[in-house]
Design an enzyme around this catalytic site. Structure first.
Site, mmCIF file in Angstrom:
data_model
loop_
_atom_site.group_PDB
_atom_site.id
_atom_site.type_symbol
_atom_site.label_atom_id
_atom_site.label_comp_id
_atom_site.label_asym_id
_atom_site.label_seq_id
_atom_site.Cartn_x
_atom_site.Cartn_y
_atom_site.Cartn_z
ATOM 1 N N ASP A 50 0.972 -7.718 -2.448
ATOM 2 C CA ASP A 50 0.669 -6.594 -2.356
ATOM 3 C C ASP A 50 1.066 -6.154 -0.961
ATOM 4 O OD1 ASP A 50 -0.451 -6.989 -4.512
ATOM 5 O OD2 ASP A 50 -2.481 -5.902 -4.329
ATOM 6 N N HIS A 52 0.823 -2.481 -0.134
ATOM 7 C CA HIS A 52 0.003 -1.357 -0.046
ATOM 8 C C HIS A 52 0.205 -0.259 1.161
ATOM 9 C CE1 HIS A 52 -2.825 -1.881 -3.385
ATOM 10 N NE2 HIS A 52 -3.027 -2.918 -3.107
ATOM 11 N N ASP A 78 2.339 -3.245 -6.030
ATOM 12 C CA ASP A 78 1.328 -2.598 -5.354
ATOM 13 C C ASP A 78 1.833 -2.392 -3.832
ATOM 14 O OD1 ASP A 78 -0.504 -2.724 -7.271
ATOM 15 O OD2 ASP A 78 -1.801 -3.511 -6.396
ATOM 16 N N ASN A 110 -0.278 -2.734 -10.629
ATOM 17 C CA ASN A 110 -1.160 -1.832 -11.299
ATOM 18 C C ASN A 110 -1.510 -0.356 -10.541
ATOM 19 O OD1 ASN A 110 -2.840 -3.312 -9.374
ATOM 20 N ND2 ASN A 110 -4.582 -2.208 -9.998
ATOM 21 N N HIS A 111 -0.893 -0.590 -9.165
ATOM 22 C CA HIS A 111 -0.999 0.974 -8.479
ATOM 23 C C HIS A 111 0.319 1.899 -8.651
ATOM 24 C CE1 HIS A 111 -4.696 0.778 -5.647
ATOM 25 N NE2 HIS A 111 -4.613 -0.407 -6.169
ATOM 26 N N HIS A 160 2.174 -9.476 -11.467
ATOM 27 C CA HIS A 160 1.426 -8.943 -10.396
ATOM 28 C C HIS A 160 0.102 -9.287 -10.730
ATOM 29 C CE1 HIS A 160 -0.215 -6.233 -7.649
ATOM 30 N NE2 HIS A 160 -1.326 -5.944 -8.563
ATOM 31 N N HIS A 235 -2.363 -9.158 -6.297
ATOM 32 C CA HIS A 235 -3.550 -8.261 -6.866
ATOM 33 C C HIS A 235 -4.867 -8.563 -6.563
ATOM 34 C CE1 HIS A 235 -5.133 -5.611 -9.813
ATOM 35 N NE2 HIS A 235 -5.749 -6.556 -10.579
#
Ligand SMILES: [Mn+2]
Length: 302
Positions: A50, A52, A78, A110-111, A160, A235
């Site tokens: 991730d 982000h 992500d 999932n983002h 992920h 994740h």
């Protein structure tokens, strides 16, 4: 569209004009949609978890570990939300993918999903920078083309989140229709949302409200059935940037957002696999706050 110009602009943290943004996202989607659900990769390769929206820290990864072009990378998803630079982060990776299609694999996290982006930052960032939320629709359309996994040298699976009661073989992933929003339940959801847990043996409902917790017993069965030696996933926030689960070195979490949300105490990590799949983990600290320049962010449009 000149991809080198776009890359230079993004690297300087300049905002893309809406036309360029739209073209970049369309071109990226065109390329991604032709990839299979599970992308086959050969080592050497670096695996990144991730990120982000922490664009400065993403650039630092390339600084300390080598540029795409010299090196192949798999990103576990992500890319957006939480950090301040979601658009830059996703667009930069997508532009690299367009320039070096065989050296960049971008998986879906999932983002990369509308309901999450409406709440955790991407939509707010778009409202701050652009005059309307059309760019959110374009981004979501591109997210809907991202592949779901990668297999390295037929023996390492990258995803992920985690495995699923509904997925017995890698072929079960190949049959998912991925060109859509992430559903609330099912195989697709589990891949992006599940987590390993030492507390369960089989599967259990996840406290996250989507996906499941999976235990050592079902994880080992999955590895054996699919002739895998390792699953690399992200994740999950981990203080040390990486974490092996189940007391062995077969299930590895890689988290690559150091000082997560610009407030946590964690370091980030990336994994390098050499030609023979020897592993080396690289741990890194976040770019200091004072070096993160926010001046390019346009004023909020009233
Ligand atoms: Mn995630």
């Amino acid at each position: 569209m000149n991809i080198d110009n776009i890359l230079n602009k993004l690297k300087k943290k300049e905002t893309l004009e809406t036309n360029d943004l739209k073209l970049l996202l369309e071109k990226g989607a065109e390329l991604l949609k032709d990839e299979p659900n599970i992308v086959q990769v050969t080592s050497p390769v670096a695996v990144v978890g991730d990120v982000h929206g922490q664009f400065y820290d993403l650039l630092k990864i390339f600084e300390i570990n080598g540029d795409v072009g010299d090196k192949k990378y798999i990103f576990l998803g992500d890319y957006v939300n939480r950090g301040t630079f979601s658009i830059l982060t996703f667009c930069y990776l997508l532009a690299l993918k367009i320039k070096f299609p065989d050296q960049v694999v971008m998986l879906r996290g999932n983002h990369e999903c509308r309901p999450i982006c409406e709440v955790y930052g991407l939509q707010t960032e778009i409202e701050r920078i652009y005059s309307n939320t059309d760019p959110l629709d374009w981004l979501i359309e591109t997210f809907n083309t991202l592949p779901l996994g990668a297999v390295i040298n037929n023996s390492i699976l990258c995803i992920h989140g985690g495995i699923s009661e509904l997925i017995k073989t890698i072929n079960d992933i190949e049959t998912i229709d991925r060109f859509q929003e992430v559903p609330k339940t099912g195989k697709f959801t589990d891949l992006l949302w599940s987590d390993p847990s030492e507390e369960v043996e089989m599967y259990k409902e996840s406290p996250r409200g989507a996906g499941s917790l999976f235990g050592k017993k079902v994880f080992d069965e999955f590895l054996e059935k699919n002739n895998l030696t390792l699953v690399i996933r992200s994740h999950m926030y981990v203080e040390e940037g990486y974490k092996y689960h189940f007391g062995e070195e077969k299930c590895l979490t890689i988290f690559s957002s150091p000082k997560y949300c610009y407030s946590c105490t964690n370091v980030g990590a990336i994994l390098n696999l050499d030609q023979d799949l020897n592993r080396s983990l690289k741990v890194f600290e976040a770019v200091p706050d004072e070096e993160r320049n926010l001046s390019f962010v346009k004023e909020v449009k009233k």
